[in-house]
Scaffold this active site. Sequence first.
Site, PDB file in Angstrom:
ATOM      1  N   HIS A   1      -3.410  -5.844   1.521  1.00 37.01           N
ATOM      2  CA  HIS A   1      -2.700  -5.664   2.638  1.00 37.01           C
ATOM      3  C   HIS A   1      -2.708  -7.304   3.266  1.00 37.01           C
ATOM      4  O   HIS A   1      -3.435  -7.571   3.916  1.00 37.01           O
ATOM      5  CB  HIS A   1      -3.347  -4.981   3.759  1.00 37.01           C
ATOM      6  N   CYS A  37       0.934  -1.260   0.080  1.00 31.98           N
ATOM      7  CA  CYS A  37       0.122   0.006   0.028  1.00 31.98           C
ATOM      8  C   CYS A  37       1.028   1.129  -0.013  1.00 31.98           C
ATOM      9  O   CYS A  37       1.321   1.485  -1.062  1.00 31.98           O
ATOM     10  CB  CYS A  37      -1.009  -0.274   1.137  1.00 31.98           C
ATOM     11  N   GLU A  52      -0.855  -8.440   5.373  1.00 31.64           N
ATOM     12  CA  GLU A  52      -0.684  -8.537   6.830  1.00 31.64           C
ATOM     13  C   GLU A  52      -1.764  -8.144   7.572  1.00 31.64           C
ATOM     14  O   GLU A  52      -1.925  -8.662   8.720  1.00 31.64           O
ATOM     15  CB  GLU A  52       0.604  -7.406   7.245  1.00 31.64           C
TER      16      GLU A  52
HETATM   17  N1  GLN Z   1      -3.197   1.905   4.020  1.00 28.24           N
HETATM   18  C1  GLN Z   1      -2.519   2.541   3.361  1.00 28.24           C
HETATM   19  O1  GLN Z   1      -1.291   2.299   3.224  1.00 28.24           O
HETATM   20  C2  GLN Z   1      -2.895   3.971   2.866  1.00 28.24           C
HETATM   21  C3  GLN Z   1      -2.359   4.257   1.563  1.00 28.24           C
HETATM   22  C4  GLN Z   1      -2.204   5.620   1.071  1.00 28.24           C
HETATM   23  N2  GLN Z   1      -1.652   6.607   1.843  1.00 28.24           N
HETATM   24  C5  GLN Z   1      -3.664   6.041   0.503  1.00 28.24           C
HETATM   25  O2  GLN Z   1      -4.665   6.291   0.993  1.00 28.24           O
HETATM   26  O3  GLN Z   1      -3.676   5.832  -0.835  1.00 28.24           O
END
Ligand code: GLN
Length: 230
Positions: free
Chosen positions: A195, A86, A197
Amino acid sequence: MKTAVIVFPGSNCDQDMYYAIKDGLGEEVDYVWHAETSLDGYDAIMIPGGFSYGDYLRSGAIARFAGIMPAVIKAAQEGKPVLGVCNGFQILLEAGLLPGAMLKNKHLKFICETVNLQVKNNGTQFTTRYNQNEVIRIPIAHGEGNYFCDDATLKELQDNNRIVFTYSGENPNGSRADIAGIINAAGNVLGMMPHPERAADALLGSDDGLRLFQSILNHWRESTHAAYTS
Ligand SMILES: NC(=O)CC[C@H](N)C(=O)O
């Protein structure tokens, strides 16, 4: 396997990543603050999700200048596994370790839901514990996950089997060719929006993500064993 989880101001998935490795894999893991400058002694590097530096300018655009980034790039060049999830994927793009860029989601809204992902390449060191084309359930949580690259880059990714995960069924964010995760040419740097994790324990609703970490560990064990016996 000793893993570094890089922590930036604004990271918010660092603890999930830490526990996936510590409890899910039972392996050694440290948090490494973004202002550090060395990753010597670590076998695997993970850049977790979040909002590094508040996502100002663009997600990952400031983090890529952090003190730790030359060490991340060095580790990648040395062939160590580097996983960006992400915001971690966004940082890897901004740092030039992976090609392309992130745009805002097609509906301009932050999306938080569990999606179906298809494993398009189970031959990478991150995905050997999956079946080819298997559909797995992994959460997404992002506002800028609409992966974009030009035609030449897309062809290069497709021709070299570097698209590792795609959204299966509905594409939540409008990413090019349904891309959810890509790998570098050398095969040791993976960036993905979903994700794993957050899906590392059945109690969380899915443990499909744990196999990604198990694949990394398995590859590390096999490569270190080969080094001892050769
Ligand atoms: N969960 C995250 O890593 C958020 C990712 C990022 N900052 C976004 O909103 O696109």
